[in-house]
Design a protein around this motif. Structure first.
Motif, short mmCIF file in Angstrom:
data_model
loop_
_atom_site.label_atom_id
_atom_site.label_comp_id
_atom_site.label_asym_id
_atom_site.label_seq_id
_atom_site.Cartn_x
_atom_site.Cartn_y
_atom_site.Cartn_z
N ALA A 1 5.05 -4.30 -28.20
CA ALA A 1 4.79 -3.34 -29.27
C ALA A 1 5.61 -2.08 -29.03
CB ALA A 1 3.31 -2.99 -29.32
N THR B 1 -10.42 1.35 -29.27
CA THR B 1 -10.95 1.13 -30.62
C THR B 1 -12.47 0.99 -30.57
OG1 THR B 1 -8.91 -0.02 -31.18
CG2 THR B 1 -10.79 -0.41 -32.64
N LYS C 1 -3.64 -4.23 -28.70
CA LYS C 1 -3.95 -4.67 -30.08
C LYS C 1 -3.66 -3.56 -31.10
CE LYS C 1 -8.24 -5.63 -28.95
NZ LYS C 1 -8.16 -5.34 -27.51
N THR C 2 -4.06 -2.34 -30.75
CA THR C 2 -3.85 -1.23 -31.68
C THR C 2 -2.36 -0.95 -31.85
OG1 THR C 2 -5.96 -0.25 -31.07
CG2 THR C 2 -4.36 1.23 -32.10
N ASP D 1 8.14 -5.76 -22.37
CA ASP D 1 9.08 -4.77 -21.82
C ASP D 1 8.75 -4.45 -20.36
OD1 ASP D 1 6.74 -3.53 -23.38
OD2 ASP D 1 7.35 -1.83 -22.13
N GLY E 1 -11.80 -4.15 -27.93
CA GLY E 1 -11.79 -5.07 -26.79
C GLY E 1 -12.99 -4.83 -25.88
N SER F 1 -9.63 -5.40 -23.71
CA SER F 1 -9.31 -3.99 -23.91
C SER F 1 -8.01 -3.65 -23.17
CB SER F 1 -10.45 -3.14 -23.36
OG SER F 1 -10.15 -1.78 -23.52
#
Ligand SMILES: Nc1nc2c(ncn2[C@@H]2O[C@H](COP(=O)(O)OP(=O)(O)OP(=O)(O)O)[C@@H](O)[C@H]2O)c(=O)[nH]1
Length: 232
Positions: free
Chosen positions: A178, A63, A44-45, A146, A89, A40
């Motif tokens: 992401a 999620t 992923k999202t 990042d 997660g 988690s």
């Protein structure tokens, strides 16, 4: 399930007209189910949003169960649809879903957070869970690059460590963000699409070989292909 398939945010190109939208609806895409798996909070999202051409979400919630998004691709003239399953997660949000995750899955992206070694250590448990589907294509993705601090070594997962892990487990390795992606998110998409396309062809060829191998029982080609390729 929390979400049904959301419309592809990117399609295969930018800013499509409605005519090309119609033609994309009429085009036949070979569909592959791809799982986003990991602890988690690893992203992923957010990564799923990015892969599907969306912006980095300003606010995300944990999620629950699973969310779906799609990405259309053209790999060497073949139309491919990646059906991304953004899984939960947190154990409490996923436990009744695990068998759905792994049904007919083609590939898994194991995701960890490069500044959270715990999420990297947690990969072993995710790999273990996935071992019920041994024929899967697997990829390792270190997210949140990042946030890497080049002046520190502590508290971060080095690329060398991740690379040797990915080698040991037969996975292709990527590091990305992401939030602030250079080109690496697209690199992941293209690599996954190309590998799936090639893997599928190899499976089909193997199924053909089985069909004509002169064994006692001739296998139905379609069935053999499915058996070799799909999982669970
Ligand atoms: N700096 C940075 N933050 C990120 C990145 N990806 C995700 N995050 C942040 O990490 C947090 C968790 O992101 P999610 O995408 O919800 O993580 P998840 O893995 O889907 O979490 P679960 O749904 O609980 O499994 C959010 O606050 C995101 O804004 C990234 O590449 N860089």
């Amino acid at each position: 399930f929390r979400g049904l398939f959301s419309t592809n945010e990117n399609g295969s190109s930018n800013g499509r007209s409605s005519a090309s939208n119609v033609s994309s609806l009429l085009t036949r895409y070979r569909t592959f189910k791809v799982l986003m798996i990991g602890d988690s909070g690893v992203g992923k999202t957010c990564l799923t949003h990015r892969i599907c051409g969306g912006q980095f979400p300003s606010r995300v919630e944990a999620t629950i169960g699973v969310d779906f998004r799609e990405r259309l691709l053209d790999i060497d003239g073949e139309k491919i649809k990646l059906q991304l399953w953004d899984t939960a997660g947190q154990e409490r949000f996923r436990k009744s879903m695990v068998q759905h995750y792994y049904r007919n899955v083609h590939a898994v992206l194991f995701i960890y957070d490069v500044i959270c070694p715990g999420s990297f250590n947690g990969l072993i448990a995710w790999i273990e869970e996935c071992s019920i589907c041994p024929a899967l294509l697997r990829f390792l993705v270190g997210n949140k690059s990042d946030l890497r601090d080049p002046s520190r070594t502590e508290g971060q997962v080095s690329q060398e460590r991740a690379m040797s892990f990915s080698k040991a487990h037969g996975m292709m390795f990527f590091e990305t963000s992401a939030k602030n992606p250079p080109h690496s998110v697209e690199d992941i998409v293209v690599a996954v699409g190309a590998k799936l396309k090639r893997h599928k062809q190899t499976s089909a060829a193997a199924a053909n070989t089985l069909s004509y191998s002169g064994s006692f029982k001739l296998l139905n080609k379609k069935r053999a292909e499915k058996d070799l390729w799909s999982c669970c």
